[in-house]
Write a protein that holds these residues in place. Sequence first.
Motif, short mmCIF file in Angstrom:
data_model
loop_
_atom_site.label_atom_id
_atom_site.label_comp_id
_atom_site.label_asym_id
_atom_site.label_seq_id
_atom_site.Cartn_x
_atom_site.Cartn_y
_atom_site.Cartn_z
N MET A 1 0.83 -1.18 0.00
CA MET A 1 0.00 0.00 0.00
C MET A 1 0.88 1.25 0.00
O MET A 1 1.85 1.33 0.73
CB MET A 1 -0.90 -0.01 1.23
N ILE A 2 0.53 2.18 -0.85
CA ILE A 2 1.30 3.42 -0.97
C ILE A 2 0.81 4.44 0.07
O ILE A 2 -0.39 4.65 0.23
CB ILE A 2 1.16 4.01 -2.39
N GLU A 3 1.76 5.04 0.75
CA GLU A 3 1.45 6.14 1.66
C GLU A 3 1.87 7.43 0.96
O GLU A 3 3.03 7.58 0.57
CB GLU A 3 2.20 5.98 2.97
N TRP A 4 0.92 8.36 0.80
CA TRP A 4 1.17 9.62 0.10
C TRP A 4 1.59 10.70 1.07
O TRP A 4 1.01 10.84 2.15
CB TRP A 4 -0.07 10.05 -0.68
N GLN A 5 2.60 11.45 0.67
CA GLN A 5 3.09 12.58 1.46
C GLN A 5 3.08 13.81 0.56
O GLN A 5 3.62 13.77 -0.54
CB GLN A 5 4.50 12.29 1.97
N TRP A 6 2.48 14.89 1.01
CA TRP A 6 2.37 16.15 0.26
C TRP A 6 3.02 17.20 1.13
O TRP A 6 2.55 17.48 2.24
CB TRP A 6 0.90 16.43 0.02
N ALA A 7 4.13 17.78 0.69
CA ALA A 7 4.88 18.68 1.56
C ALA A 7 5.69 19.68 0.76
O ALA A 7 6.00 19.46 -0.41
CB ALA A 7 5.82 17.85 2.44
N THR A 8 6.06 20.76 1.42
CA THR A 8 7.02 21.70 0.85
C THR A 8 8.42 21.20 1.19
O THR A 8 8.60 20.38 2.11
CB THR A 8 6.80 23.11 1.41
N LEU A 9 9.40 21.69 0.47
CA LEU A 9 10.78 21.23 0.66
C LEU A 9 11.25 21.43 2.09
O LEU A 9 11.88 20.54 2.67
CB LEU A 9 11.71 21.95 -0.32
N GLN A 53 6.36 3.29 -0.53
CA GLN A 53 6.06 1.87 -0.33
C GLN A 53 7.00 1.43 0.78
O GLN A 53 8.17 1.13 0.52
CB GLN A 53 6.29 1.08 -1.61
N GLY A 54 6.52 1.47 2.01
CA GLY A 54 7.41 1.22 3.15
C GLY A 54 8.41 2.35 3.24
O GLY A 54 8.05 3.52 3.28
N THR A 55 9.70 2.00 3.21
CA THR A 55 10.75 3.02 3.27
C THR A 55 11.28 3.39 1.89
O THR A 55 12.24 4.16 1.78
CB THR A 55 11.92 2.54 4.15
N THR A 56 10.68 2.83 0.83
CA THR A 56 11.12 3.10 -0.54
C THR A 56 10.23 4.16 -1.17
O THR A 56 9.00 4.04 -1.17
CB THR A 56 11.06 1.83 -1.40
N THR A 80 7.83 7.23 -11.65
CA THR A 80 7.76 6.05 -10.79
C THR A 80 9.03 5.24 -11.01
O THR A 80 9.56 5.20 -12.13
CB THR A 80 6.53 5.18 -11.09
N LEU A 81 9.49 4.60 -9.97
CA LEU A 81 10.65 3.72 -10.11
C LEU A 81 10.28 2.52 -10.98
O LEU A 81 9.14 2.04 -10.95
CB LEU A 81 11.11 3.22 -8.74
N ALA A 82 11.25 2.02 -11.72
CA ALA A 82 11.02 0.93 -12.67
C ALA A 82 10.27 -0.27 -12.09
O ALA A 82 9.35 -0.78 -12.73
CB ALA A 82 12.35 0.49 -13.29
N PRO A 83 10.60 -0.75 -10.89
CA PRO A 83 9.89 -1.94 -10.38
C PRO A 83 8.39 -1.72 -10.16
O PRO A 83 7.63 -2.67 -10.05
CB PRO A 83 10.57 -2.24 -9.04
N TYR A 84 7.95 -0.47 -10.11
CA TYR A 84 6.55 -0.16 -9.83
C TYR A 84 5.76 0.22 -11.09
O TYR A 84 4.56 0.45 -11.02
CB TYR A 84 6.46 0.97 -8.80
N ARG A 85 6.43 0.27 -12.23
CA ARG A 85 5.74 0.62 -13.47
C ARG A 85 4.87 -0.53 -13.92
O ARG A 85 5.19 -1.69 -13.71
CB ARG A 85 6.76 0.98 -14.55
#
Length: 149
Positions: A1-9, A53-56, A80-85
């Motif tokens: 499960m993907i955890e979404w983070q929306w933030a400023t730098l 995805q976890g710590t990735t 997206t990173l290659a393994p998740y495409r």
Amino acid sequence: MIEWQWATLDTLSPHAVHAMYALRQQVFVLEQTCLYPDIDAADLTAHHLLGWQGTTLAAYARVLPAGTKYSEPAMGRVATLAPYRGTGLGKALVAQGIARAEHHYPGTGLRISAQQYLIHFYQHFGFVTEGEPYDEDGIAHIEMRLAPV
């Protein structure tokens, strides 16, 4: 499960900033062999969308405020990173980006500079092409706009 983070730098942890730049370097500089200044001043005012995805860090996009690149907000550095495409994560990323941009910048619409081969992908979300294709860093791109809701 993907955890979404929306933030400023300035609110991202050093680990998240490192992961963000590492993902962008992997996709745009190494895989697509685009030698360009990926780290730019726009990062300072952008909202960054990170899909963990976890710590990735598996997916990333940034949304720039109106007036940074275009008269309306813009979404870019969509990756997206290659393994998740091929898993649907790219669609989830763009949907999250649109939803968060609409919430943060209501009634303004959204613009992207899309790689031309992804026109149909972005049309699925309601983006329409504007203008003619152009070369950016050796890859054909086209402007696309999503009308305000």
